[in-house]
Write an enzyme that holds these catalytic residues in place. Structure first.
Site, mmCIF file in Angstrom:
data_model
loop_
_atom_site.group_PDB
_atom_site.id
_atom_site.type_symbol
_atom_site.label_atom_id
_atom_site.label_comp_id
_atom_site.label_asym_id
_atom_site.label_seq_id
_atom_site.Cartn_x
_atom_site.Cartn_y
_atom_site.Cartn_z
ATOM 1 N N GLU A 118 8.671 86.053 40.676
ATOM 2 C CA GLU A 118 8.215 86.850 39.866
ATOM 3 C C GLU A 118 8.742 86.980 38.507
ATOM 4 O O GLU A 118 9.975 88.164 39.047
ATOM 5 C CB GLU A 118 7.240 86.769 40.157
ATOM 6 N N SER A 134 12.123 105.475 36.855
ATOM 7 C CA SER A 134 12.647 104.282 37.195
ATOM 8 C C SER A 134 13.658 102.973 36.131
ATOM 9 O O SER A 134 13.824 102.072 37.030
ATOM 10 C CB SER A 134 11.266 103.199 37.833
ATOM 11 N N LYS A 170 15.032 98.493 40.416
ATOM 12 C CA LYS A 170 14.675 96.862 40.868
ATOM 13 C C LYS A 170 16.122 96.143 42.163
ATOM 14 O O LYS A 170 16.097 95.689 42.909
ATOM 15 C CB LYS A 170 14.647 95.911 40.037
#
Lengths: 269, 387
Positions: B105, B369, B83
């Site tokens: 969010e 990830s 992210k």
């Protein structure tokens, strides 16, 4: 003339009332629609409840949630509207909903069902001008007016395109944000209204945050052809209070002529 | 809009008209920044010196049998997941546009944490919308966000998870766009988000391509990544899209099984629709009401998917498969014991499929990830550890 044209030709400010179909039940909303008309609403805007209403504030969200919890489906809503139409042949009725409900069985299917139910217009809250072409084409093919939204921050050239593509009326958002009656409304839309008027847009009707007779008078004084009131009515009904007196007061505020000079900003708490 | 914003029939910008100027401003700022050497140099410096790029490509010593499985280690990135790559890019754009506030969010909290980090770093007021149920499930990440200076707002509407948090962030933005940037967390939503997020995540695949060429002297047979919204997958796929010999495989959450209703397999079990600003695959009922998704991993618990994945599915360039909760948990435990790496539940879905491929593919790259710290409490319960 279409039902909208006939209504606007009466020459007085239009009071549009919004409710969510199926809130809290289909029977109750059919009764509310009749009460709104009897109390003086010139046109009705009705919500088809959607699970994810991103343009709506807490009051309308809760209304949609109640309707869905009661099992309300689009087919039920069309049936209810067809019955309403048989009782009220001349009151314009517009649907307000979201794109995924329109697309679920195909756009043409949706607009055909709306036309069969005697609906006059469809406004899709999450379809801006950029994506509106196929929706408007399908709507018009079925004799439905595609209502488009204009906002104070919409650039002039886009207002021109909205005027050309839209039908029925032009939904002007009175303020930024989502639906709801909890904020002050500032009617400083002269540039937008002047542009829409100059290019012959469908009549401008204000929504979002309109919840008092003072709002109605201010919107009409600013140059609107009418207003739509939603959250305030839905909130009254949800609290079990009668809507008739409120609608009568709001409608009374529209009398005394529409239009008038486009003045400076009018702030109404 | 300057770009078309479509991937075949998918994508677009389905938002209330009032948000269109904000999307256009964002698109223009993004395109200018892409061509601005100073912006690119600052972003590269942040990725190197703040975020910890490049991340390693680790060859498994013990897993894979005859196949050589490589792990792209986004779990080692600052913040604990991929992210951070795109959050830094978007936060820089927010500053460039003169915004003073970020909203975002979050599901499990990884994107919320990354956004809170960027808010602190760039001095931007930050508000994170998080489903009320997720707030309860992910207490530690809520505290991390608060520690980083962000306000966490529980969203009690709808299913009280990620989908509802996105709804609420969009509602906030419709009122606040003058001062506020909506820092969307994945390659979904209205244009320009899917394109912009892909470009900021492209660094994953660019590095992986150079690393595997250095190690193997050739491209891999397959790239495998998990797909919720799809940002880590599109990030590692992007630089390989033209390499037809490389299979691209996205792994969706099959949850408690694809045949029941409890999964997050949008591309496998959904159909085209419009949600959160994009035309894409959506889990929905016959009327078009959005379905509730399910996955053991909050990051894959989403009933839509980035529109470029919908396009890659329809064009046949990428394949999409599912891994169940149980398969992902088994892969999660196996990776820990075999390689000494605790990955996120999300990433474990990708690994689970890579292990199935090991018989037919020789060289496989799996995108890890994120790291699994956030999943410890759940893992303890589900795997029956510490009793």
């Amino acid at each position: 003339m279409s039902r909208y044209e006939t209504m606007f030709a009466r020459g007085e400010g239009v009071f549009g009332a919004f409710v969510m179909l199926g809130d809290p039940t289909l029977e109750a909303s059919a009764a509310i629609l009749d009460a709104l008309v009897e109390a003086g609403a010139d046109m009705l805007e009705v919500g088809l409840p959607f699970s994810d209403p991103i343009a709506d504030g807490p009051v309308i969200q809760a209304a949609a949630a109640r309707a869905l919890a009661a099992g309300t489906r689009p087919a039920d809503c069309f049936a209810l509207l067809a019955e309403f139409r048989s009782r009220h042949p001349s009151v314009p009725v517009g649907i307000l909903t979201y794109a995924n409900l329109v697309m679920a069985r195909g756009r043409d299917h949706f607009y055909a069902r709306a036309a069969d139910a005697g609906v006059d217009s469809v406004l899709v809250a999450d379809v801006p001008l950029l994506e509106a072409g196929p929706f408007a084409a399908s709507a018009r093919a079925h004799g439905i007016a595609p209502v488009l939204i204009a906002a104070a921050n919409t650039p002039p050239e886009r207002l021109d395109a909205i005027a050309a593509l839209g039908g029925g009326y032009t939904y002007c958002v009175a303020r930024a944000g989502v639906t709801g009656a909890d904020q002050a409304v500032r009617f400083d839309h002269e540039a937008m209204l002047a542009r829409l008027h100059a290019v012959g847009a469908p009549p401008p009707v204000f929504g979002f945050g309109i919840s008092t007779p003072a709002h109605v008078r201010a919107a009409l004084a600013a140059g609107a052809a009418g207003i739509i009131c939603g959250s305030a009515i839905v909130d009254l009904a949800a609290r079990g209070e009668p809507v008739r007196g409120f609608v009568q007061a709001m409608k009374a505020a529209t009398r005394g002529g529409q239009g008038g000079p486009i003045g400076g900003p009018i702030l109404v708490p | 809009m300057l770009m078309r914003g479509r991937f075949g029939a998918f994508g677009g910008a389905y938002v209330p008209e009032i948000l269109m100027p904000a999307l256009e401003q964002l698109e223009a700022a993004f395109l200018e920044a892409q061509a601005d050497d100073a912006f690119q140099a600052e972003l590269a410096s942040l990725l190197l010196n703040y975020a910890g790029r490049p991340t390693p490509l680790t060859r498994c010593r013990n897993l894979g049998g005859a196949a050589r499985i490589y792990l792209k280690r986004e779990d080692l990135l600052h913040g604990g997941a991929h992210k951070t790559n795109q959050v830094l890019g978007q936060a820089m754009l927010a500053k460039r546009m003169g915004k003073t506030r970020l909203i975002a969010e979050t599901g499990a909290g990884q994107h919320g944490v990354a956004t809170a980090m960027a808010g602190a770093l760039f001095g931007l007021e930050t508000r994170i919308y998080m489903g009320a149920d997720d707030v309860e499930r992910q207490r530690l990440n809520v505290f991390r966000m608060q520690l980083l200076g962000a306000e966490v707002v529980p969203v009690a509407s709808g299913g009280r998870t990620l989908k509802d948090a996105i709804n609420e962030a969009l509602r906030d933005w419709a009122a606040s766009f003058d001062t506020t940037h909506y820092l969307l967390g994945t390659a979904a939503g209205p244009h320009p988000f899917p394109t912009m997020v892909r470009e900021f995540q492209r660094v994953i695949g660019r590095e992986a391509r150079a690393q595997i060429l250095a190690e193997e002297g050739r491209l891999p047979d397959a790239l495998v990544a998990c797909v919720g919204g799809g940002s880590n997958a599109i990030g590692i796929f992007a630089d390989f899209l033209g390499d037809d010999e490389v299979r691209l495989i996205g792994v969706e959450a099959a949850g408690r099984g694809l045949d029941g209703g409890e999964h997050g397999a949008t591309l496998l079990r959904g159909r085209p629709g419009i949600l959160h600003g994009a035309e894409t695959y959506v889990l929905q009922d016959e009327d078009g009401q959005i379905g509730d998704s399910w996955s053991v991993s909050a990051g894959l618990d989403y009933p839509a998917v980035g529109p470029e994945h919908a396009y890659l599915k329809e064009s046949g360039r990428a394949d999409y498969v599912g891994a169940t909760d149980d398969e992902a948990l088994a892969a999660f435990a196996l990776l820990a014991r075999s390689e000494g790496i605790v990955c996120a539940f999300e990433s474990a879905h990708a690994l689970a499929h890579a292990l199935k491929l090991a018989g037919e593919a020789e060289v496989i790259v799996v995108n890890i990830s994120g790291r699994g710290d956030k999943d410890m409490a759940q893992a303890q319960t589900l795997l029956g550890l510490g009793r």
